[in-house]
Scaffold this motif. Structure first.
Motif, PDB file in Angstrom:
ATOM      1  N   VAL A 294       0.774  -0.753  -0.166  1.00  0.00           N
ATOM      2  CA  VAL A 294       0.283   0.059  -0.060  1.00  0.00           C
ATOM      3  C   VAL A 294       1.311   1.197  -0.011  1.00  0.00           C
ATOM      4  CG1 VAL A 294      -1.211   0.995   1.367  1.00  0.00           C
ATOM      5  CG2 VAL A 294      -2.084  -1.194   0.727  1.00  0.00           C
ATOM      6  N   LEU A 295       1.961   1.127   0.734  1.00  0.00           N
ATOM      7  CA  LEU A 295       2.948   2.158   1.160  1.00  0.00           C
ATOM      8  C   LEU A 295       3.837   2.609  -0.258  1.00  0.00           C
ATOM      9  CD1 LEU A 295       4.483   1.635   4.120  1.00  0.00           C
ATOM     10  CD2 LEU A 295       2.971   3.446   3.799  1.00  0.00           C
ATOM     11  N   ALA A 296       3.760   1.325  -1.418  1.00  0.00           N
ATOM     12  CA  ALA A 296       4.805   1.537  -2.049  1.00  0.00           C
ATOM     13  C   ALA A 296       3.455   2.227  -3.595  1.00  0.00           C
ATOM     14  CB  ALA A 296       5.107   0.413  -3.232  1.00  0.00           C
ATOM     15  N   GLU A 297       2.217   1.446  -3.266  1.00  0.00           N
ATOM     16  CA  GLU A 297       1.481   2.494  -4.645  1.00  0.00           C
ATOM     17  C   GLU A 297       0.808   3.850  -3.987  1.00  0.00           C
ATOM     18  OE1 GLU A 297      -3.330   0.806  -5.888  1.00  0.00           O
ATOM     19  OE2 GLU A 297      -2.630  -0.052  -4.268  1.00  0.00           O
ATOM     20  N   PRO A 316       8.766   7.423  -7.917  1.00  0.00           N
ATOM     21  CA  PRO A 316       9.355   6.764  -7.102  1.00  0.00           C
ATOM     22  C   PRO A 316      10.398   5.879  -8.307  1.00  0.00           C
ATOM     23  CG  PRO A 316       7.180   5.845  -6.390  1.00  0.00           C
ATOM     24  CD  PRO A 316       7.020   6.669  -7.600  1.00  0.00           C
ATOM     25  N   THR A 317      12.347   5.604  -7.237  1.00  0.00           N
ATOM     26  CA  THR A 317      13.134   4.607  -8.501  1.00  0.00           C
ATOM     27  C   THR A 317      13.258   4.025  -6.515  1.00  0.00           C
ATOM     28  OG1 THR A 317      15.057   5.444  -9.020  1.00  0.00           O
ATOM     29  CG2 THR A 317      14.495   7.097  -7.061  1.00  0.00           C
ATOM     30  N   MET A 318      13.668   3.053  -7.081  1.00  0.00           N
ATOM     31  CA  MET A 318      14.334   1.357  -6.636  1.00  0.00           C
ATOM     32  C   MET A 318      16.474   1.558  -6.787  1.00  0.00           C
ATOM     33  SD  MET A 318      12.017  -1.874  -7.397  1.00  0.00           S
ATOM     34  CE  MET A 318      12.960  -1.832  -9.115  1.00  0.00           C
ATOM     35  N   VAL A 325      16.056  -2.075  -1.342  1.00  0.00           N
ATOM     36  CA  VAL A 325      14.215  -2.001  -1.590  1.00  0.00           C
ATOM     37  C   VAL A 325      13.619  -3.591  -0.995  1.00  0.00           C
ATOM     38  CG1 VAL A 325      12.346  -1.727  -2.741  1.00  0.00           C
ATOM     39  CG2 VAL A 325      14.781  -0.711  -3.310  1.00  0.00           C
ATOM     40  N   ASP A 326      12.833  -3.582  -0.059  1.00  0.00           N
ATOM     41  CA  ASP A 326      12.123  -3.897   0.519  1.00  0.00           C
ATOM     42  C   ASP A 326      11.418  -5.343  -0.614  1.00  0.00           C
ATOM     43  OD1 ASP A 326       9.930  -5.161   2.284  1.00  0.00           O
ATOM     44  OD2 ASP A 326       9.074  -5.526   0.854  1.00  0.00           O
ATOM     45  N   ALA A 327      11.959  -6.289  -0.828  1.00  0.00           N
ATOM     46  CA  ALA A 327      10.793  -7.294  -1.917  1.00  0.00           C
ATOM     47  C   ALA A 327       9.691  -7.178  -2.094  1.00  0.00           C
ATOM     48  CB  ALA A 327      11.328  -8.820  -1.423  1.00  0.00           C
ATOM     49  N   ASP A 328       8.529  -7.025  -1.371  1.00  0.00           N
ATOM     50  CA  ASP A 328       6.707  -6.858  -1.385  1.00  0.00           C
ATOM     51  C   ASP A 328       7.197  -5.175  -2.404  1.00  0.00           C
ATOM     52  OD1 ASP A 328       5.498  -9.322  -0.245  1.00  0.00           O
ATOM     53  OD2 ASP A 328       6.778  -8.636   1.643  1.00  0.00           O
ATOM     54  N   ALA A 329       7.454  -4.225  -2.479  1.00  0.00           N
ATOM     55  CA  ALA A 329       7.968  -2.784  -2.818  1.00  0.00           C
ATOM     56  C   ALA A 329       8.569  -3.424  -4.405  1.00  0.00           C
ATOM     57  CB  ALA A 329       8.572  -1.758  -2.200  1.00  0.00           C
ATOM     58  N   ARG A 331       8.020  -5.634  -5.722  1.00  0.00           N
ATOM     59  CA  ARG A 331       7.446  -6.806  -6.639  1.00  0.00           C
ATOM     60  C   ARG A 331       6.480  -5.754  -6.960  1.00  0.00           C
ATOM     61  NH1 ARG A 331       8.415 -11.177  -3.612  1.00  0.00           N
ATOM     62  NH2 ARG A 331       7.772 -10.569  -1.431  1.00  0.00           N
ATOM     63  N   TYR A 332       5.881  -4.600  -6.372  1.00  0.00           N
ATOM     64  CA  TYR A 332       4.692  -4.138  -6.834  1.00  0.00           C
ATOM     65  C   TYR A 332       5.315  -3.034  -7.939  1.00  0.00           C
ATOM     66  CZ  TYR A 332       2.099   0.399  -6.986  1.00  0.00           C
ATOM     67  OH  TYR A 332       1.127   1.087  -7.713  1.00  0.00           O
ATOM     68  N   PHE A 333       6.256  -2.717  -8.200  1.00  0.00           N
ATOM     69  CA  PHE A 333       6.813  -1.618  -8.621  1.00  0.00           C
ATOM     70  C   PHE A 333       7.245  -2.447 -10.047  1.00  0.00           C
ATOM     71  CE2 PHE A 333       8.496   0.687  -5.122  1.00  0.00           C
ATOM     72  CZ  PHE A 333       7.812   2.201  -5.108  1.00  0.00           C
ATOM     73  N   VAL A 334       7.704  -3.497  -9.872  1.00  0.00           N
ATOM     74  CA  VAL A 334       7.931  -4.314 -11.415  1.00  0.00           C
ATOM     75  C   VAL A 334       6.307  -5.284 -11.597  1.00  0.00           C
ATOM     76  CG1 VAL A 334       9.630  -6.844 -12.888  1.00  0.00           C
ATOM     77  CG2 VAL A 334      10.076  -4.955 -10.707  1.00  0.00           C
ATOM     78  N   SER A 335       5.857  -5.662 -11.017  1.00  0.00           N
ATOM     79  CA  SER A 335       4.470  -5.893 -10.959  1.00  0.00           C
ATOM     80  C   SER A 335       3.483  -5.922 -11.294  1.00  0.00           C
ATOM     81  CB  SER A 335       4.235  -7.579 -10.775  1.00  0.00           C
ATOM     82  OG  SER A 335       5.635  -8.579 -10.915  1.00  0.00           O
ATOM     83  N   GLY A 336       3.352  -4.592 -10.234  1.00  0.00           N
ATOM     84  CA  GLY A 336       1.698  -3.813 -10.482  1.00  0.00           C
ATOM     85  C   GLY A 336       0.913  -4.308  -9.122  1.00  0.00           C
ATOM     86  N   THR A 337       0.670  -3.459  -8.794  1.00  0.00           N
ATOM     87  CA  THR A 337      -0.782  -4.118  -7.826  1.00  0.00           C
ATOM     88  C   THR A 337      -1.507  -5.485  -8.255  1.00  0.00           C
ATOM     89  OG1 THR A 337      -1.913  -1.722  -7.799  1.00  0.00           O
ATOM     90  CG2 THR A 337      -3.004  -3.238  -6.685  1.00  0.00           C
ATOM     91  N   PRO A 338      -0.965  -6.302  -7.234  1.00  0.00           N
ATOM     92  CA  PRO A 338      -1.633  -7.802  -7.304  1.00  0.00           C
ATOM     93  C   PRO A 338      -4.016  -7.552  -7.931  1.00  0.00           C
ATOM     94  CG  PRO A 338      -0.579  -7.522  -5.312  1.00  0.00           C
ATOM     95  CD  PRO A 338      -0.575  -5.816  -5.623  1.00  0.00           C
ATOM     96  N   PHE A 339      -3.555  -8.981  -8.372  1.00  0.00           N
ATOM     97  CA  PHE A 339      -4.600  -9.095  -9.313  1.00  0.00           C
ATOM     98  C   PHE A 339      -5.988  -8.800  -8.077  1.00  0.00           C
ATOM     99  CE2 PHE A 339      -8.160 -11.782 -10.006  1.00  0.00           C
ATOM    100  CZ  PHE A 339      -8.092 -11.124 -11.686  1.00  0.00           C
ATOM    101  N   LEU A 340      -6.545  -9.303  -7.242  1.00  0.00           N
ATOM    102  CA  LEU A 340      -6.756  -8.875  -6.096  1.00  0.00           C
ATOM    103  C   LEU A 340      -7.133  -7.914  -5.993  1.00  0.00           C
ATOM    104  CD1 LEU A 340      -6.668 -12.625  -4.030  1.00  0.00           C
ATOM    105  CD2 LEU A 340      -8.377 -11.823  -5.456  1.00  0.00           C
TER     106      LEU A 340
END
Length: 452
Positions: A294-297, A316-318, A325-329, A331-340
């Motif tokens: 959520v913070l990354a978004e 924002p930049t990594m 950079v946190d792994a979950d953040a 993943r968000y910057f690379v793949s975007g918001t999770p499907f659900l």
């Protein structure tokens, strides 16, 4: 008698199913134990974020994060601080209750990665040196001996100012200075009034005046915007910004373009070279992964546009952060918001994700069990009956090979009676009753053949 027989049959069937399902149940319990060991609780509905001095760019950014996270049902409590070093210290303090904070590059160490991580670098923070003079100064060394507001202890402004001025041969702490910046520093620069400590006095003064003030913050700072437009207050340029960025890897060269302050007045009238740190959004490593996403978004939503020193999409930049950079953040910057989370409300999506963490391993065990257990069960039921067919077949073959003597016939009849007795004790469901009665018929068939 019938009740006793049914009770015996029930116990037998129960034991049979326990024998069949026991390994699967143990597997399910093992999966549940592993999942619960690594189970993430539901994300908290509120967090505390350390920002910076009131009126600064970090504080204004914090307000925007509070609004962005409120839309997702998360309350953000903002805490004003002296700046980056205090923010880092509070993040490392388990008792401070701070989950996220703005920390400028150069403030964290590699050892902090055990406890902290970065969401992203979010915006450049130039070092603004404002001074009162009748003509522009050429470089920072010309402020030697002047009284300067260098920022409170624990602030990123003070930390960076000491390093940069030291590179010019100026020891800010050894010359007159005040441990203030921001609004107090601007007041001391503009009006000659403020609160702080003069060099070596150790006492608070009711009136203090400074010749210059250092502040490290983004261009959105109210203080920066005020002083840039104040007559008689000049901004120190850093024509050696390239050299400084080589000497201090946490700094970068930035340029204030002509007209960026005021296009109508063409202010400034020329390129103004500056040096800048980068503000990072840091979090504790124990922060819930859902909140990190959520913070990354929110960071992308808030800082993704253009600014005085960056084009749209640069933040924002990594890259260039003090800590990984946190792994979950990432993943968000690379793949975007999770499907659900793209298709469902945040809290509902989180609930489903947590349910899937438990259900998927159970399904991985349960689906094979659904297919295999019935097969094993059928084999087990028939095996109770078919094991006696082998004995019946041996006796039948013995009768067919040669006519048994009267003594041998007696032995065969006894064995057939024993098989029949065991058959009477076999408990099977109705679905397998036909095989059981076939066994009894075949026992009787061999007995009749023996009498022929």
């Amino acid at each position: 008698m019938a009740m006793k027989w049914r009770g015996s049959l029930f116990r037998s069937m129960l034991l049979e199913w326990l024998w069949l399902l026991g390994p699967w149940l143990l597997g399910v319990l093992a999966v549940i134990a592993v999942v619960m060991h690594y189970w993430q609780p539901a994300p908290p509905k509120s967090i505390v974020m350390a920002t910076g001095p009131a009126g600064g760019a970090a504080h204004r950014a914090g307000e925007r994060y509070r609004v962005a996270l409120a839309k997702r049902g998360i309350h953000v409590e903002l805490r004003n601080t002296s700046g980056s070093l205090e923010n880092r210290a509070k993040l490392l303090d388990d008792d401070a209750g701070i989950a996220a904070a703005f920390v400028q590059t150069g403030s964290a160490t590699a050892d902090d990665a055990q406890w902290l991580s970065t969401i992203a670098g979010i915006y450049p923070e130039p070092m603004w040196v404002f001074y009162r003079a009748t003509k522009p100064l050429m470089q920072a060394s010309e402020l030697a001996g002047k009284k300067i507001a260098i920022g409170p202890r624990g602030s990123g402004t003070r930390h960076l100012a000491l390093d940069v001025f030291a590179a010019y041969g100026v020891d800010l702490e050894a010359q007159p200075h005040l441990d203030i910046t921001g609004r107090e520093g601007a007041e001391a620069l503009l009006k000659g009034k403020g609160k702080g400590k003069g060099k070596g006095t150790g006492k608070d003064t009711d009136e203090a005046q400074v010749d210059a003030m250092v502040i490290v913050t983004g261009e959105e700072s109210t203080v920066v915007q005020t002083l840039l437009r104040e007559p008689g207050i000049l901004l120190l340029e850093f024509p050696q910004s390239a050299a400084l960025s080589r000497r201090f890897p946490n700094l970068s060269m930035v340029t204030m373009s002509p007209g960026i302050i005021d296009l109508a007045r063409n202010a400034p009238s020329h390129d103004v070279p500056l040096i800048a740190a980068m503000s990072q959004l840091m979090v504790r490593n124990d922060l819930h992964p859902a909140l990190i996403r959520v913070l990354a978004e929110a960071a992308k939503e808030i800082h993704g546009g253009s600014g005085w020193f960056n084009k749209a999409g640069e933040f924002p930049t990594m890259h260039g952060t003090d800590l990984p950079v946190d792994a979950d953040a990432e993943r968000y910057f690379v793949s975007g918001t999770p499907f659900l989370q793209r298709h469902l409300p945040f809290w509902f999506a989180v609930w489903i994700e947590r349910a899937l963490i438990l259900l998927l391993p159970l399904l991985a065990i349960g689906i094979p069990a659904v297919r295999i257990v019935p097969v094993v069960y059928n084999w087990r039921m028939r095996a109770r009956i078919y094991r006696w067919y082998a004995a019946v077949q041996r006796l039948d073959n013995e009768v067919l090979r040669k006519q048994p003597s009267p003594e041998a016939a007696v032995v065969i009849l006894a064995k057939l009676s024993e098989i029949e007795m065991h058959a009477d004790k076999i408990h099977v469901p109705l679905a397998f009753a036909r095989e059981l009665y076939d066994l009894k018929l075949h026992v009787d068939f061999v007995r009749k053949r023996l009498h022929c």
